[in-house]
Design a protein around this motif. Structure first.
Motif, PDB file in Angstrom:
ATOM      1  N   ALA A 104      54.402  -4.535  63.346  1.00 58.86           N
ATOM      2  CA  ALA A 104      55.649  -4.985  62.728  1.00 58.86           C
ATOM      3  C   ALA A 104      56.876  -4.229  63.214  1.00 58.86           C
ATOM      4  N   SER A 105      56.712  -3.041  63.788  1.00 61.88           N
ATOM      5  CA  SER A 105      57.866  -2.274  64.231  1.00 61.88           C
ATOM      6  C   SER A 105      58.204  -2.495  65.699  1.00 61.88           C
ATOM      7  N   LEU A 106      57.483  -3.383  66.368  1.00 63.60           N
ATOM      8  CA  LEU A 106      57.879  -3.807  67.708  1.00 63.60           C
ATOM      9  C   LEU A 106      58.869  -4.960  67.576  1.00 63.60           C
ATOM     10  N   SER A 107      59.786  -5.056  68.502  1.00 61.44           N
ATOM     11  CA  SER A 107      60.752  -6.150  68.447  1.00 61.44           C
ATOM     12  C   SER A 107      60.036  -7.488  68.595  1.00 61.44           C
ATOM     13  N   ALA A 108      60.687  -8.547  68.107  1.00 64.06           N
ATOM     14  CA  ALA A 108      60.091  -9.883  68.206  1.00 64.06           C
ATOM     15  C   ALA A 108      59.837 -10.256  69.662  1.00 64.06           C
ATOM     16  N   ASP A 109      60.768  -9.912  70.559  1.00 58.40           N
ATOM     17  CA  ASP A 109      60.591 -10.229  71.979  1.00 58.40           C
ATOM     18  C   ASP A 109      59.411  -9.468  72.559  1.00 58.40           C
ATOM     19  N   GLU A 110      59.284  -8.201  72.180  1.00 54.16           N
ATOM     20  CA  GLU A 110      58.181  -7.377  72.687  1.00 54.16           C
ATOM     21  C   GLU A 110      56.844  -7.943  72.229  1.00 54.16           C
ATOM     22  N   ARG A 111      56.743  -8.321  70.948  1.00 61.56           N
ATOM     23  CA  ARG A 111      55.498  -8.889  70.430  1.00 61.56           C
ATOM     24  C   ARG A 111      55.188 -10.221  71.106  1.00 61.56           C
ATOM     25  N   ARG A 112      56.224 -11.046  71.252  1.00 65.29           N
ATOM     26  CA  ARG A 112      56.001 -12.364  71.852  1.00 65.29           C
ATOM     27  C   ARG A 112      55.527 -12.230  73.299  1.00 65.29           C
ATOM     28  N   ARG A 113      56.145 -11.319  74.055  1.00 65.45           N
ATOM     29  CA  ARG A 113      55.718 -11.123  75.445  1.00 65.45           C
ATOM     30  C   ARG A 113      54.274 -10.667  75.505  1.00 65.45           C
ATOM     31  N   ALA A 114      53.915  -9.753  74.596  1.00 63.31           N
ATOM     32  CA  ALA A 114      52.540  -9.236  74.584  1.00 63.31           C
ATOM     33  C   ALA A 114      51.553 -10.338  74.235  1.00 63.31           C
ATOM     34  N   GLU A 115      51.890 -11.139  73.207  1.00 63.47           N
ATOM     35  CA  GLU A 115      50.966 -12.190  72.763  1.00 63.47           C
ATOM     36  C   GLU A 115      50.814 -13.284  73.817  1.00 63.47           C
ATOM     37  N   GLU A 116      51.922 -13.644  74.495  1.00 68.70           N
ATOM     38  CA  GLU A 116      51.846 -14.667  75.541  1.00 68.70           C
ATOM     39  C   GLU A 116      51.049 -14.168  76.740  1.00 68.70           C
TER      40      GLU A 116
END
Length: 709
Positions: free
Chosen positions: A291-303
């Protein structure tokens, strides 16, 4: 007359059935999807229950879209509510596809959606709107949204992951917002909840119906629960290993299952970061999500993870819910989740590919983690799942809702405000003292018989058009971390203020960063990448999560010799034998243990009953418990001079006169809107939530063995 039962598929719109068969290539719907058609097309409220990837979204949407087309619903007629914005983002393409089959539309509205897209939604109202409860509230109170026009055609609401709402205050918030929505629309709104397996499905459905419970047709649809025998994965597919440290866990993960896609769950953000950094250092392609990673960082990781093969993604519970991260091969669990329900969600991430089975490898990093994992697996093997229970006494949510209603309607009659919640328990007559307090303290002003927002509410919650009033939880204050213009995430300010020798370094997104500049006024820090040396830390607000009565009792069963029917490695068997030997004197087959001496001079009552039970027992038996009490999951400290006669007098009738635990005033910080409550009511709310009266009564009825070490 034919004895053949009618085919539920005949109730669906023919155009939708055509696309199910020809576009999706499905010869039939799944059992859950077929069984949901009749109640949902009849307009009944329902909870649809199935394991992860059980087709719940389609089970809800196909009948509702059919009704939409057949009954000519107009405007935004279906809301689809999720607890996570990422889950909504993930669902949007599917729902856009399904709605397009019938010439309808779907759109997304949450905090990350741009202003221009929101304006378009208001101009061209979509048939299905995907959103969060907080965004729903924001629409109701916004001066820029004509909520009566937007929701005038509302007919049904789908609540995804409804169990995740019902178990905390977001659930009370959601129910209250739904009651206000029904009053705005002027008609009952069909409620459909989607849930993973829970221990009390009927009660969950009653909860979801809110003020209409018992007055509307309702049905639980859960075909898999009809099976008499629980289907456990084959032996070996769930394994328990003891590795002794997080560093050793990284070594095992790096060595095992190379070439496969692995999802690793940790129980804290700090653990995610440290494990991610250790895997990076071993050359493993690793992605992180918390939850403390930015939305862009999480999205890049998940993609990236969804598209890759030989890789690992390390996550907190953020990936426990139904976000699609591709076809997984393995789930690895560090230590143990806090509930059997969480484990079922995580286990359900695997086994989706034909020919594969569900699997999970537990890696215990210490003795406590080993015992917790074994206890959880024992409960799971017995078919036990936690009941979902709404938190007691949500008085702070009542205060928030009254303020939000006044913001929504501008002025509300001082005797009419209760009607907006239709008799929903906490929002009825018992809320009157809270409203009086809001008036007395200036949160509300009064003009004759009308209530409206007062100066104190504007001062405390008025930031950015009262945006703070629509968020139910208080987030810990964190600093945004930026590398150039790119946001990496957030970090605990303690890491920026602690004394350090040498350069200040952070661990975030699995990488080390050196702090170059701190903007204290805007709560931002700027960093640049470095090779190593970063530290991760996040504080918490409110109550610490602790083991339940059932999980702690299962741990006691493990110490007494029970074993979960899963594969234990030799390391796990050896460590468990050692833990049993070291704990033998603290457990008793026929009851509990009171032990004098041992680790120190204290007397400990080894209840094995969970933190909330022990806190209740400590408060109830205050004449014989240590006044400097810090209850644990496993024991309560008693007075050093206690005698057997003291014990008998104190416990003789205690089960009939249980007391609520005392509340540390600092814990009130985690109860958002607690300042809008009279202090005694705020403390009473937390005390009720700290207590386990059932567990305490059961513990007091057990036999007790007194021993001296």
């Amino acid at each position: 007359m034919s004895d053949v039962a009618p085919d539920p598929m005949d109730l669906l719109h023919p155009g939708l059935v055509h696309h199910v068969v020809n576009t999706l290539g499905w010869p039939r719907l799944r059992t859950l999807q077929e069984e949901a058609i009749t109640p949902l097309t009849d307009g009944a409220d329902a909870v649809l229950i199935a394991p992860t990837a059980g087709g719940k979204t389609e089970a809800a949407c196909f009948p509702l879209l059919s009704r939409m087309a057949q009954e000519n619903w107009d405007g935004t007629s279906v809301l689809y509510v999720c607890p996570l914005k990422a889950l909504l983002n993930n669902l949007l393409p599917r729902l856009e596809t399904y709605t397009s089959w019938l010439g309808r539309t779907a759109a997304l509205w949450h905090g990350d959606v741009t202003h221009s897209r929101r304006k378009r939604i208001l101009r061209e109202r979509p048939d299905v709107l995907l959103t969060t409860p907080e965004s729903l509230e924001a629409m109701l109170v916004s001066a820029n949204v004509d909520h009566r026009a937007l929701f005038s055609g509302l007919r049904a609401i789908v609540v995804d992951e409804v169990h995740a709402f019902a178990g905390d205050d977001r659930g009370w918030h959601l129910l209250a917002v739904l009651e206000r929505l029904e009053r705005v629309t002027g008609r009952p709104v069909q409620r459909v909840g989607l849930s993973a397996t829970v221990g009390n499905p009927e009660e969950l459905l009653t909860w979801l119906q809110g003020a209409k419970a018992g007055r509307r047709t309702a049905q639980v649809v859960a075909p898999h629960l009809k099976e008499k025998v629980q289907k456990l994965p084959p032996p070996g597919d769930v394994q328990l290993d003891y590795v002794g440290s997080l560093a050793n866990a990284a070594t095992v993960i790096a060595a095992l299952h190379q070439g496969e896609k692995r999802l690793v769950f940790c129980e804290s953000r700090k653990q995610v970061e440290e494990l991610g950094a250790a895997l990076h250092a071993k050359g493993v392609t690793t992605f992180l999500s918390h939850a403390s990673l930015s939305a862009d960082e999480r999205r890049r990781a998940e993609e990236a993870f969804a598209e890759a093969r030989d890789c690992v993604i390390v996550s907190t519970s953020t990936l426990e819910l139904g976000i699609d991260v591709g076809d997984l091969d393995r789930v690895v669990q560090i230590d143990a989740p806090s509930t059997v329900a969480s484990f079922l969600q995580r286990l359900g991430r695997t086994g989706r590919r034909p020919g594969s089975s569900r699997n999970c490898l537990f890696l215990a990093t210490d003795d406590a983690g080993l015992l917790s994992a074994a206890a959880l697996l024992l409960l799971w093997s017995r078919g036990w799942v936690e009941p979902v229970i709404a938190p007691a006494e949500p008085r702070h949510i009542v205060a928030q809702q009254v303020l939000a209603l006044c913001l929504q309607e501008h002025r509300v009659g001082d005797r009419l405000w209760q009607e907006w919640w239709g008799g929903l328990g906490p929002f009825g007559p018992s809320a009157e003292p809270i409203v009086r307090h809001l008036v007395e303290e200036g949160y509300l002003d009064r003009d004759g018989e009308l209530l409206f927002i007062g100066p104190e509410a504007e001062k405390r919650f008025g930031y950015r058009h009262f945006m703070d009033l629509t968020a139910v939880f208080t987030a810990a204050p964190e600093f945004t971390v930026l590398s150039g213009r790119a946001e990496i995430g957030t970090t605990d300010p303690v890491l920026l203020t602690d004394e350090v020798v040498g350069p200040r370094r952070l661990l975030l997104a699995g990488r080390s960063w050196q702090v170059t500049y701190i903007d204290w006024s805007r709560r931002r820090c700027f960093v640049e990448p470095v090779e190593s040396g970063g530290r991760a830390r996040w504080g918490g607000v409110g109550l610490t999560r602790t083991s339940s009565y059932e999980l702690t009792r299962a741990a006691r069963d493990i110490l007494l010799g029970a074993a979960p029917p899963v594969r234990l490695t030799r390391r796990a068997e050896s460590a468990l034998a050692r833990v049993r030997d070291e704990s033998a004197e603290f457990v008793y087959h026929d009851g509990t243990v009171v032990m004098r001496g041992g680790r120190d001079t204290n007397v400990r009552w080894w209840t094995w009953a969970g933190y909330r039970t022990n806190a209740t027992l400590a408060a109830t038996l205050s004449t014989i418990t240590d006044p400097l009490q810090r209850p644990t999951d496993t024991y309560v400290r008693l007075r050093e001079d206690i005698t057997l006669q003291d014990w008998k007098r104190a416990t003789a009738d205690a089960a009939g006169h249980l007391c609520l635990p005392a509340v540390d005033p600092r814990a009130l910080a985690g109860l958002k809107f607690n300042t809008a409550l009279p202090p005694r009511l705020a403390e009473a709310t937390l005390a009720a939530r700290l207590a386990d009266l059932t567990g305490a009564a059961a513990s007091l009825r057990e036999a007790v063995r007194f021993t001296t070490r």
